[in-house]
Design a protein around this motif. Structure first.
Motif, PDB file in Angstrom:
ATOM      1  N   MET A   1       0.849  -1.170   0.000  1.00  0.00           N
ATOM      2  CA  MET A   1       0.000   0.000   0.000  1.00  0.00           C
ATOM      3  C   MET A   1       0.901   1.242   0.000  1.00  0.00           C
ATOM      4  O   MET A   1       1.714   1.406   0.898  1.00  0.00           O
ATOM      5  CB  MET A   1      -0.878  -0.038   1.250  1.00  0.00           C
ATOM      6  CG  MET A   1      -1.780   1.127   1.412  1.00  0.00           C
ATOM      7  SD  MET A   1      -2.844   1.110   2.891  1.00  0.00           S
ATOM      8  CE  MET A   1      -3.220  -0.593   3.176  1.00  0.00           C
TER       9      MET A   1
ATOM     10  N   SER B   1      -7.323   1.471  -4.898  1.00  0.00           N
ATOM     11  CA  SER B   1      -7.073   2.705  -4.147  1.00  0.00           C
ATOM     12  C   SER B   1      -8.096   2.872  -3.027  1.00  0.00           C
ATOM     13  O   SER B   1      -7.740   3.202  -1.886  1.00  0.00           O
ATOM     14  CB  SER B   1      -7.159   3.937  -5.058  1.00  0.00           C
ATOM     15  OG  SER B   1      -6.165   3.954  -6.023  1.00  0.00           O
TER      16      SER B   1
ATOM     17  N   ASN C   1      -7.535   0.236  -0.366  1.00  0.00           N
ATOM     18  CA  ASN C   1      -6.359   0.552   0.438  1.00  0.00           C
ATOM     19  C   ASN C   1      -6.677   1.554   1.539  1.00  0.00           C
ATOM     20  O   ASN C   1      -6.247   1.404   2.681  1.00  0.00           O
ATOM     21  CB  ASN C   1      -5.231   1.113  -0.442  1.00  0.00           C
ATOM     22  CG  ASN C   1      -4.521   0.050  -1.237  1.00  0.00           C
ATOM     23  OD1 ASN C   1      -4.635  -1.144  -0.966  1.00  0.00           O
ATOM     24  ND2 ASN C   1      -3.768   0.485  -2.235  1.00  0.00           N
TER      25      ASN C   1
ATOM     26  N   ARG D   1      -8.764  -0.109   4.269  1.00  0.00           N
ATOM     27  CA  ARG D   1      -7.941  -0.989   5.098  1.00  0.00           C
ATOM     28  C   ARG D   1      -7.009  -0.193   6.010  1.00  0.00           C
ATOM     29  O   ARG D   1      -6.815  -0.527   7.180  1.00  0.00           O
ATOM     30  CB  ARG D   1      -7.155  -1.960   4.207  1.00  0.00           C
ATOM     31  CG  ARG D   1      -6.283  -2.954   4.945  1.00  0.00           C
ATOM     32  CD  ARG D   1      -7.031  -3.818   5.971  1.00  0.00           C
ATOM     33  NE  ARG D   1      -8.226  -4.436   5.498  1.00  0.00           N
ATOM     34  CZ  ARG D   1      -8.300  -5.622   4.885  1.00  0.00           C
ATOM     35  NH1 ARG D   1      -7.203  -6.324   4.673  1.00  0.00           N
ATOM     36  NH2 ARG D   1      -9.472  -6.093   4.495  1.00  0.00           N
ATOM     37  N   TYR D   2      -6.405   0.864   5.481  1.00  0.00           N
ATOM     38  CA  TYR D   2      -5.505   1.697   6.272  1.00  0.00           C
ATOM     39  C   TYR D   2      -6.229   2.232   7.508  1.00  0.00           C
ATOM     40  O   TYR D   2      -5.696   2.186   8.623  1.00  0.00           O
ATOM     41  CB  TYR D   2      -4.976   2.845   5.410  1.00  0.00           C
ATOM     42  CG  TYR D   2      -4.139   3.835   6.170  1.00  0.00           C
ATOM     43  CD1 TYR D   2      -2.803   3.574   6.441  1.00  0.00           C
ATOM     44  CD2 TYR D   2      -4.685   5.030   6.617  1.00  0.00           C
ATOM     45  CE1 TYR D   2      -2.027   4.484   7.142  1.00  0.00           C
ATOM     46  CE2 TYR D   2      -3.921   5.945   7.318  1.00  0.00           C
ATOM     47  CZ  TYR D   2      -2.594   5.669   7.586  1.00  0.00           C
ATOM     48  OH  TYR D   2      -1.835   6.570   8.286  1.00  0.00           O
TER      49      TYR D   2
ATOM     50  N   ARG E   1      -5.883 -10.360   1.632  1.00  0.00           N
ATOM     51  CA  ARG E   1      -5.745  -9.251   0.686  1.00  0.00           C
ATOM     52  C   ARG E   1      -4.673  -9.543  -0.355  1.00  0.00           C
ATOM     53  O   ARG E   1      -4.805  -9.148  -1.517  1.00  0.00           O
ATOM     54  CB  ARG E   1      -5.439  -7.961   1.454  1.00  0.00           C
ATOM     55  CG  ARG E   1      -5.360  -6.692   0.617  1.00  0.00           C
ATOM     56  CD  ARG E   1      -6.588  -6.403  -0.244  1.00  0.00           C
ATOM     57  NE  ARG E   1      -7.838  -6.397   0.455  1.00  0.00           N
ATOM     58  CZ  ARG E   1      -8.412  -5.330   1.010  1.00  0.00           C
ATOM     59  NH1 ARG E   1      -7.820  -4.154   0.960  1.00  0.00           N
ATOM     60  NH2 ARG E   1      -9.584  -5.452   1.613  1.00  0.00           N
TER      61      ARG E   1
END
Length: 178
Positions: free
Chosen positions: A1, A24, A27, A30-31, A118
């Motif tokens: 990422m 995107s 990501n 998830r972040y 993932r």
């Protein structure tokens, strides 16, 4: 990422353009999920607020289980096998089964399961072109859905459960200060 591009919905190297945009968004979701659970103890991950609640750990495993379900459907066109059902039924269903079976693990366990799931998703996305996103199949109650919607739903589900995790985190921290 790539954290430098975390706030950009953009094409990503190694992916078809639309798939890169989808990644995107995934990501960023998830972040923020990972930031929400950072530093939680096993006891906090196992905290259940009431008889109908799920633990933070169970919700994290649920995210991985949902991702597996969509991998199986969209990448491989199949249902889960016996081994997958045995491992993933409780996290997929949650509820009583999840409260009974999903406990006693450190945060690293949940993060590893999310990461491994993932990795498979990203490997499979790299093998596909944008036209794959628009392939339609019957979905809920035999309504047409495309792969784009299905993968949007994967991170939409994560975002919804992250809200629950934030709510539970506040209560779990009161239960056991960090």
């Amino acid at each position: 990422m790539d954290k430098d591009k975390l706030f950009l919905i953009t094409e990503l190297e190694g992916f078809a353009p639309e798939i890169g945009r989808l990644v995107s968004m995934m990501n960023y979701a998830r972040y923020t999920t990972l930031a929400t659970v950072q530093g939680l103890s096993m006891r906090q991950l196992d905290y259940v607020h009431d008889a109908n609640s799920n633990s933070i750990g169970a919700l994290l495993l649920h995210m991985a289980a949902v991702e597996l379900g969509y991998q199986l459907e969209t990448f491989y066109g199949r249902e889960p096998n016996a081994e997958e059902i045995e491992k993933w039924q409780a996290p997929f269903d949650l509820g009583d089964l999840g409260r009974e079976q999903i406990r006693g693990k450190e945060l690293e366990y949940y993060l590893h399961e999310l990461s491994e799931m993932r990795k498979v998703t990203l490997e499979e996305f790299r093998r596909r072109d944008d036209s794959w996103l628009y392939e339609e199949t019957p979905f809920w109650r035999d309504k047409p859905a495309n792969n784009y919607f299905k993968w949007f739903h994967v991170f939409e589900d994560e975002i919804n459960h992250r809200g629950q995790i934030r709510w539970l985190r506040q209560r779990a921290i009161q239960y056991e200060p960090e």
